[in-house]
Every structure is written in structure tokens, then in C-alpha cells.
Design a protein around this motif. Structure first.
Motif, short mmCIF file in Angstrom:
data_model
loop_
_atom_site.label_atom_id
_atom_site.label_comp_id
_atom_site.label_asym_id
_atom_site.label_seq_id
_atom_site.Cartn_x
_atom_site.Cartn_y
_atom_site.Cartn_z
N LYS A 1 -80.30 23.98 -19.09
CA LYS A 1 -79.40 25.28 -19.22
C LYS A 1 -78.19 25.35 -20.09
N ASN A 2 -77.79 26.24 -20.83
CA ASN A 2 -76.78 26.25 -21.91
C ASN A 2 -75.37 26.48 -20.88
N ILE A 3 -74.56 25.36 -21.54
CA ILE A 3 -72.97 25.61 -21.11
C ILE A 3 -72.07 25.81 -22.11
N SER A 4 -70.99 25.86 -21.98
CA SER A 4 -69.79 26.18 -23.01
C SER A 4 -69.00 24.88 -23.60
N GLU A 5 -68.76 25.02 -24.58
CA GLU A 5 -67.83 23.86 -24.99
C GLU A 5 -66.50 23.43 -24.29
N GLN A 6 -65.97 24.62 -23.57
CA GLN A 6 -64.92 24.50 -22.63
C GLN A 6 -65.37 24.09 -21.28
N SER A 7 -66.45 24.06 -21.02
CA SER A 7 -67.03 23.52 -19.38
C SER A 7 -66.56 22.11 -19.26
N VAL A 8 -66.53 21.24 -20.04
CA VAL A 8 -66.28 19.76 -19.77
C VAL A 8 -64.72 19.58 -19.95
N GLU A 9 -64.43 19.09 -19.02
CA GLU A 9 -62.58 18.81 -18.96
C GLU A 9 -62.51 17.26 -19.53
N ARG B 1 -73.98 31.62 -16.25
CA ARG B 1 -74.40 32.92 -16.24
C ARG B 1 -74.53 33.56 -17.35
N GLU B 2 -73.36 33.61 -18.26
CA GLU B 2 -73.47 34.35 -19.64
C GLU B 2 -74.28 33.81 -20.62
N LEU B 3 -74.68 32.57 -20.65
CA LEU B 3 -75.33 31.89 -21.76
C LEU B 3 -76.75 31.67 -21.43
N ASN B 4 -77.11 31.81 -20.31
CA ASN B 4 -78.51 31.77 -19.69
C ASN B 4 -78.90 33.22 -18.78
N ASP C 1 -81.78 33.96 -16.26
CA ASP C 1 -81.71 33.20 -15.15
C ASP C 1 -80.56 33.87 -14.24
N THR C 2 -80.81 33.49 -12.81
CA THR C 2 -79.78 33.98 -11.85
C THR C 2 -79.24 32.47 -11.23
N PHE C 3 -78.09 32.72 -11.06
CA PHE C 3 -77.19 31.46 -10.52
C PHE C 3 -76.52 31.64 -9.33
N GLN D 1 -75.46 16.34 -26.04
CA GLN D 1 -75.32 16.54 -27.53
C GLN D 1 -75.83 17.94 -27.65
N GLU D 2 -76.57 18.79 -26.80
CA GLU D 2 -76.60 20.12 -27.03
C GLU D 2 -76.12 20.90 -26.22
N ARG D 3 -75.18 20.34 -25.51
CA ARG D 3 -74.35 21.19 -24.48
C ARG D 3 -74.98 22.07 -23.45
N LYS D 4 -75.86 21.05 -22.84
CA LYS D 4 -76.75 21.63 -21.83
C LYS D 4 -76.59 20.77 -20.47
N ILE D 5 -77.04 21.25 -19.44
CA ILE D 5 -77.24 20.52 -18.21
C ILE D 5 -78.76 20.76 -17.67
N TRP D 6 -79.23 19.89 -16.71
CA TRP D 6 -80.61 19.71 -16.35
C TRP D 6 -80.74 20.22 -14.94
N LEU D 7 -81.24 21.18 -14.48
CA LEU D 7 -81.36 21.58 -13.10
C LEU D 7 -82.81 21.06 -12.48
N SER D 8 -82.73 20.10 -11.50
CA SER D 8 -83.86 19.60 -10.91
C SER D 8 -84.66 20.33 -9.99
N THR D 9 -85.88 20.04 -9.65
CA THR D 9 -86.62 20.57 -8.48
C THR D 9 -86.15 19.87 -7.32
N GLN D 10 -86.19 20.63 -6.34
CA GLN D 10 -85.88 19.85 -4.80
C GLN D 10 -86.59 18.72 -4.76
N ALA D 11 -87.93 18.43 -5.04
CA ALA D 11 -88.62 17.36 -4.90
C ALA D 11 -88.36 16.17 -5.71
N SER D 12 -87.36 16.20 -6.68
CA SER D 12 -87.15 15.05 -7.85
C SER D 12 -85.75 14.64 -7.09
N LEU D 13 -85.08 15.11 -6.34
CA LEU D 13 -83.58 14.68 -5.69
C LEU D 13 -84.08 13.44 -4.95
#
Length: 276
Positions: A221-229, A159-162, A165-167, A21-33
């Protein structure tokens, strides 16, 4: 990004819905994988005293050059002078320093954000959408959904919307032994050997064909509307959740195609249904 498309399989939860809904993705910690061996490394120590002396002298020489800006030859003379004054004391000191650096580097990798996706299966013309194991394990036994990303657009928008951060991204290698790290690898000299542990998983995970997006921080982290195919719903999805998800996708990603994935009993495989 080297891939055209990457895929993320999801259960339908409050978090997965709000992220869409917010056009975001969640980046997890290593421990939560979910891999219990995530980030496991094998530390390589010197085999004998002569090798230990050589590595300790080089370690301290490099450290002086790096931190004090001293010429290599002069730094080596200073290190050798200290070694000959008290060989055992010198070796014990350097060994402890190397262990501290090693621990700092390992802890650093644990703080990175990780977004695990799947690339298409090498040598298989079909999309990763046809991977039954991924649907079963990560999409709630076909009750969840899968997002198909335009990989290059996703990475560009991250990279452009965050900007804070470094990706980076990496394809996972599937191996039979843990990643090996020399104890005397210097973290402060931009040696990225510690990060390579995040590129390795046991070959039993080969079905994932994983591509990882790494970030200097965790969280949304924010992503663009065009990211989802496209978005694919599993055939066992709850009808009420399906309607809710369609509304969310149409609002947040209005140009995104929506499909239904069904089980094909005749071929023991998966079919992609008509666009919704």
C-alpha cells in the motif's frame, strides 16, 4: 489515529528494501503473523434448550427483518409458527445457519490485511526505540532497522493514496483468555465482534504495545513521503547494507532523519547515536 508516533522493526531483506524504495508498506494476512494464537476465539453456545430456543427465534426474526424488510412483530410470528410446526427441525436448521454465518465471519477476518506496529510504552517517557526485546526479535538482533512513523500522516496517506481500500486502526489489548463470540452474532447485521479477536493477544506479548492498521485487502500500500519521521539502524548492521539503506532512504524520504542505535554497557540499555 490516536498516536503521535508508531514504530515498525524490520530485518533487512529485499522486500523491506524495495518497500522503502517505492514508499510502500506491506499488509500481511492473519496466518502469516508470528503469534500462533492469532485470531483465536472461543465460541459461546447456549447452556440449555430454553436458551437455545430463545436465541434461535431471535436469530431468525432478526434475519427476516434484515433480509426481507419485515416488521419485527410480524417476523416473530412467522418464526414462531415455523418453530411450533417442527421444534427440533427448526432448532437444527437455525443452528446450522448460525454455524455457517460464524464460519463466513471467521474466514472474512483471515482475508484482512494487517500492518503490525508498536506505540510508545505507556507510562515510560522513553521512545519505543529503547525496547531491547523488539530490536532482538524483529530487527534481526540489532542487525536490522526501525522506522518511526508520524502516525497521523501515515494513516491519512494510506486512506488517500489507496482509494480502493478501506482502512481502520486499533490498539491491541493484552489478555489471558481468548476473545469470546456468541455463535448467534449476525455477521450480516454489521456486528463487528469477529474483528475484536484481532484486537486481542495474550499478555505475554505486552512488550509490543501493538497498534494495528487493518485493511480490506492485503499486499503493498502506498504511503506519503512525510509519513516516515526517522529511521534507526541497529549497531550490528552490515556496513554495506547500511550504505545501501541510507541511499534508499535519502531518495525515497529525503527529509527523514537517520540514527544509529547502540548498546550502552554502562546502563544495560540503549543509546541513540548521532544523526547520519
Amino acid at each position: 489515529m490516536d498516536f503521535d508516533y508508531i514504530y515498525k522493526f524490520h530485518k533487512i531483506t529485499d522486500n523491506s528494501k524495495s518497500a522503502l524504495q517505492e514508499r510502500k508498506i506491506w499488509l500481511s494476512t492473519q496466518a502469516s503473523l508470528n503469534d500462533p494464537f492469532e485470531g483465536v476465539t472461543k465460541t459461546i453456545l447456549p447452556d440449555n434448550r430454553d436458551e437455545l430456543i430463545t436465541k434461535c427465534v431471535k436469530y431468525m426474526t432478526d434475519m427476516l427483518c434484515d433480509e426481507k424488510g419485515i416488521d419485527t412483530n410480524h417476523a416473530r410470528e412467522l418464526v414462531l409458527e415455523r418453530y411450533f410446526k417442527n421444534p427440533d427441525g427448526f432448532l437444527n436448521f437455525v443452528l446450522e445457519q448460525a454455524k455457517k454465518e460464524h464460519c463466513i465471519s471467521i474466514e472474512y477476518t483471515k482475508k484482512l490485511g494487517i500492518y503490525s506496529t508498536s506505540s510508545d510504552i505507556p507510562g515510560d517517557e522513553r521512545s519505543h526505540i529503547f525496547n531491547m526485546i523488539m530490536w532482538s526479535l524483529y530487527a534481526d538482533g540489532f542487525k536490522g532497522f526501525c522506522i518511526k512513523y508520524n502516525a497521523k500522516e501515515l494513516y491519512r496517506s494510506l486512506r488517500e493514496l489507496n482509494e480502493q481500500d478501506t482502512f481502520a486502526y486499533t490498539k491491541v489489548d493484552y489478555v489471558t483468555k481468548p476473545h469470546e463470540i456468541d455463535l448467534f452474532s449476525l455477521n450480516h447485521k454489521n456486528n463487528f465482534t469477529y474483528l475484536k479477536a484481532l484486537q486481542c493477544k495474550h499478555e505475554q506479548w505486552l512488550h509490543e504495545c501493538e497498534c494495528r492498521i487493518l485493511c480490506s485487502d492485503t499486499g503493498l500500500k502506498n504511503i506519503s513521503e512525510q509519513s516516515v519521521e526517522a529511521v534507526y539502524f541497529g549497531d550490528k548492521i552490515d556496513p554495506r547494507k547500511e550504505l545501501e539503506m541510507i541511499k534508499i532512504i535519502n531518495h525515497a524520504f529525503p527529509d527523514t532523519l537517520i540514527y544509529r542505535v547502540t548498546l550502552d554497557n554502562q546502563s544495560y540499555g540503549i543509546r541513540v547515536g548521532k544523526k547520519m
